[in-house]
Design a protein around this motif. Structure first.
Motif, PDB file in Angstrom:
ATOM      1  N   PRO A 198       0.822  -1.215   0.000  1.00 52.68           N
ATOM      2  CA  PRO A 198       0.000   0.000   0.000  1.00 52.68           C
ATOM      3  C   PRO A 198       0.855   1.265   0.000  1.00 52.68           C
ATOM      4  O   PRO A 198       1.902   1.319   0.642  1.00 52.68           O
ATOM      5  CB  PRO A 198      -0.793  -0.102   1.302  1.00 52.68           C
ATOM      6  N   LEU A 199       0.402   2.260  -0.733  1.00 52.67           N
ATOM      7  CA  LEU A 199       1.109   3.544  -0.769  1.00 52.67           C
ATOM      8  C   LEU A 199       0.650   4.481   0.342  1.00 52.67           C
ATOM      9  O   LEU A 199       1.395   5.375   0.734  1.00 52.67           O
ATOM     10  CB  LEU A 199       0.875   4.232  -2.120  1.00 52.67           C
ATOM     11  N   PHE A 200      -0.572   4.283   0.831  1.00 46.33           N
ATOM     12  CA  PHE A 200      -1.151   5.215   1.793  1.00 46.33           C
ATOM     13  C   PHE A 200      -1.792   4.488   2.968  1.00 46.33           C
ATOM     14  O   PHE A 200      -2.351   3.418   2.817  1.00 46.33           O
ATOM     15  CB  PHE A 200      -2.239   6.072   1.120  1.00 46.33           C
ATOM     16  N   LYS A 201      -1.709   5.120   4.123  1.00 45.50           N
ATOM     17  CA  LYS A 201      -2.467   4.725   5.307  1.00 45.50           C
ATOM     18  C   LYS A 201      -3.619   5.715   5.375  1.00 45.50           C
ATOM     19  O   LYS A 201      -3.403   6.922   5.515  1.00 45.50           O
ATOM     20  CB  LYS A 201      -1.587   4.803   6.552  1.00 45.50           C
ATOM     21  N   VAL A 202      -4.857   5.234   5.226  1.00 48.48           N
ATOM     22  CA  VAL A 202      -6.028   6.108   5.120  1.00 48.48           C
ATOM     23  C   VAL A 202      -6.825   6.069   6.420  1.00 48.48           C
ATOM     24  O   VAL A 202      -7.137   4.990   6.938  1.00 48.48           O
ATOM     25  CB  VAL A 202      -6.926   5.678   3.932  1.00 48.48           C
ATOM     26  N   TYR A 203      -7.143   7.250   6.903  1.00 49.48           N
ATOM     27  CA  TYR A 203      -7.960   7.406   8.104  1.00 49.48           C
ATOM     28  C   TYR A 203      -9.257   8.100   7.720  1.00 49.48           C
ATOM     29  O   TYR A 203      -9.225   9.164   7.109  1.00 49.48           O
ATOM     30  CB  TYR A 203      -7.237   8.260   9.154  1.00 49.48           C
ATOM     31  N   GLY A 204     -10.378   7.508   8.063  1.00 46.23           N
ATOM     32  CA  GLY A 204     -11.681   8.124   7.824  1.00 46.23           C
ATOM     33  C   GLY A 204     -12.162   8.788   9.092  1.00 46.23           C
ATOM     34  O   GLY A 204     -12.176   8.177  10.156  1.00 46.23           O
ATOM     35  N   ILE A 205     -12.555  10.046   8.995  1.00 42.46           N
ATOM     36  CA  ILE A 205     -13.045  10.813  10.142  1.00 42.46           C
ATOM     37  C   ILE A 205     -14.536  11.071   9.932  1.00 42.46           C
ATOM     38  O   ILE A 205     -14.946  11.502   8.851  1.00 42.46           O
ATOM     39  CB  ILE A 205     -12.303  12.166  10.260  1.00 42.46           C
ATOM     40  N   GLU A 206     -15.310  10.803  10.951  1.00 43.41           N
ATOM     41  CA  GLU A 206     -16.758  10.968  10.843  1.00 43.41           C
ATOM     42  C   GLU A 206     -17.273  11.627  12.115  1.00 43.41           C
ATOM     43  O   GLU A 206     -16.633  11.566  13.165  1.00 43.41           O
ATOM     44  CB  GLU A 206     -17.400   9.587  10.631  1.00 43.41           C
ATOM     45  N   LEU A 207     -18.446  12.258  12.016  1.00 43.33           N
ATOM     46  CA  LEU A 207     -19.067  12.886  13.180  1.00 43.33           C
ATOM     47  C   LEU A 207     -19.370  11.851  14.254  1.00 43.33           C
ATOM     48  O   LEU A 207     -19.663  10.689  13.956  1.00 43.33           O
ATOM     49  CB  LEU A 207     -20.376  13.570  12.780  1.00 43.33           C
ATOM     50  N   LYS A 208     -19.312  12.296  15.492  1.00 43.27           N
ATOM     51  CA  LYS A 208     -19.598  11.408  16.615  1.00 43.27           C
ATOM     52  C   LYS A 208     -21.097  11.450  16.906  1.00 43.27           C
ATOM     53  O   LYS A 208     -21.550  12.028  17.886  1.00 43.27           O
ATOM     54  CB  LYS A 208     -18.793  11.833  17.831  1.00 43.27           C
ATOM     55  N   ARG A 235     -21.430   4.169  10.341  1.00 42.96           N
ATOM     56  CA  ARG A 235     -20.562   4.086   9.159  1.00 42.96           C
ATOM     57  C   ARG A 235     -19.182   3.574   9.532  1.00 42.96           C
ATOM     58  O   ARG A 235     -18.614   2.717   8.857  1.00 42.96           O
ATOM     59  CB  ARG A 235     -20.452   5.444   8.484  1.00 42.96           C
ATOM     60  N   VAL A 236     -18.632   4.099  10.624  1.00 44.63           N
ATOM     61  CA  VAL A 236     -17.296   3.668  11.061  1.00 44.63           C
ATOM     62  C   VAL A 236     -17.319   2.194  11.444  1.00 44.63           C
ATOM     63  O   VAL A 236     -16.409   1.431  11.074  1.00 44.63           O
ATOM     64  CB  VAL A 236     -16.794   4.551  12.223  1.00 44.63           C
ATOM     65  N   LYS A 237     -18.344   1.760  12.157  1.00 40.85           N
ATOM     66  CA  LYS A 237     -18.448   0.348  12.543  1.00 40.85           C
ATOM     67  C   LYS A 237     -18.513  -0.552  11.311  1.00 40.85           C
ATOM     68  O   LYS A 237     -17.850  -1.590  11.252  1.00 40.85           O
ATOM     69  CB  LYS A 237     -19.687   0.117  13.415  1.00 40.85           C
ATOM     70  N   MET A 238     -19.313  -0.141  10.320  1.00 42.05           N
ATOM     71  CA  MET A 238     -19.423  -0.943   9.094  1.00 42.05           C
ATOM     72  C   MET A 238     -18.075  -1.000   8.371  1.00 42.05           C
ATOM     73  O   MET A 238     -17.645  -2.066   7.926  1.00 42.05           O
ATOM     74  CB  MET A 238     -20.510  -0.385   8.187  1.00 42.05           C
ATOM     75  N   PHE A 239     -17.423   0.153   8.251  1.00 41.12           N
ATOM     76  CA  PHE A 239     -16.109   0.200   7.600  1.00 41.12           C
ATOM     77  C   PHE A 239     -15.129  -0.730   8.293  1.00 41.12           C
ATOM     78  O   PHE A 239     -14.414  -1.495   7.643  1.00 41.12           O
ATOM     79  CB  PHE A 239     -15.567   1.632   7.641  1.00 41.12           C
ATOM     80  N   ASN A 240     -15.084  -0.663   9.623  1.00 47.56           N
ATOM     81  CA  ASN A 240     -14.147  -1.488  10.380  1.00 47.56           C
ATOM     82  C   ASN A 240     -14.428  -2.974  10.226  1.00 47.56           C
ATOM     83  O   ASN A 240     -13.528  -3.797  10.398  1.00 47.56           O
ATOM     84  CB  ASN A 240     -14.156  -1.084  11.852  1.00 47.56           C
ATOM     85  N   LYS A 241     -15.668  -3.323   9.885  1.00 51.33           N
ATOM     86  CA  LYS A 241     -16.022  -4.724   9.629  1.00 51.33           C
ATOM     87  C   LYS A 241     -15.791  -5.102   8.160  1.00 51.33           C
ATOM     88  O   LYS A 241     -16.012  -6.238   7.773  1.00 51.33           O
ATOM     89  CB  LYS A 241     -17.490  -4.972   9.980  1.00 51.33           C
ATOM     90  N   GLY A 242     -15.372  -4.124   7.337  1.00 55.62           N
ATOM     91  CA  GLY A 242     -15.135  -4.398   5.925  1.00 55.62           C
ATOM     92  C   GLY A 242     -16.390  -4.352   5.087  1.00 55.62           C
ATOM     93  O   GLY A 242     -16.445  -4.952   4.015  1.00 55.62           O
ATOM     94  N   ILE A 243     -17.415  -3.641   5.567  1.00 51.20           N
ATOM     95  CA  ILE A 243     -18.692  -3.540   4.848  1.00 51.20           C
ATOM     96  C   ILE A 243     -18.849  -2.123   4.328  1.00 51.20           C
ATOM     97  O   ILE A 243     -18.852  -1.167   5.124  1.00 51.20           O
ATOM     98  CB  ILE A 243     -19.876  -3.888   5.770  1.00 51.20           C
ATOM     99  N   PHE A 244     -18.985  -1.969   3.020  1.00 48.41           N
ATOM    100  CA  PHE A 244     -19.192  -0.636   2.455  1.00 48.41           C
ATOM    101  C   PHE A 244     -20.573  -0.154   2.890  1.00 48.41           C
ATOM    102  O   PHE A 244     -21.569  -0.849   2.683  1.00 48.41           O
ATOM    103  CB  PHE A 244     -19.074  -0.666   0.925  1.00 48.41           C
TER     104      PHE A 244
END
Length: 78
Positions: free
Chosen positions: A30-40, A47-56
């Motif tokens: 991988p060329l990049f380490k990507v961090y997604g920031i979302e409202l709390k 969305r963050v929970k789904m992403f962390n489970k690998g679900i779009f």
């Protein structure tokens, strides 16, 4: 590896995060380490929970989105 922050994981932010995370060098590193920031809030947390489970978190016709998200999660660069 450079860090990239995607602010907002709506449809465009989510797709952008996956697209950037799937970029790799000639050795498939991988060329990049990507961090997604979302409202709390409820939507952001889901969305963050789904992403962390690998679900779009959105419906899409792009058949590569789900497998690329999972691959990026497994490589620990998203």
């Amino acid at each position: 590896m450079s860090n990239v922050i995607v602010q907002g994981l709506g449809f465009v932010g989510s797709a952008t995060a996956v697209a950037v995370a799937m970029q790799s060098d000639k050795n498939n590193n991988p060329l990049f380490k990507v961090y997604g920031i979302e409202l709390k809030n409820k939507n952001g947390s889901n969305r963050v929970k789904m992403f962390n489970k690998g679900i779009f978190p959105f419906k899409t016709n792009d058949k590569s989105m789900q497998p690329e998200l999972k691959r990026s999660i497994l490589k620990k660069n998203l």
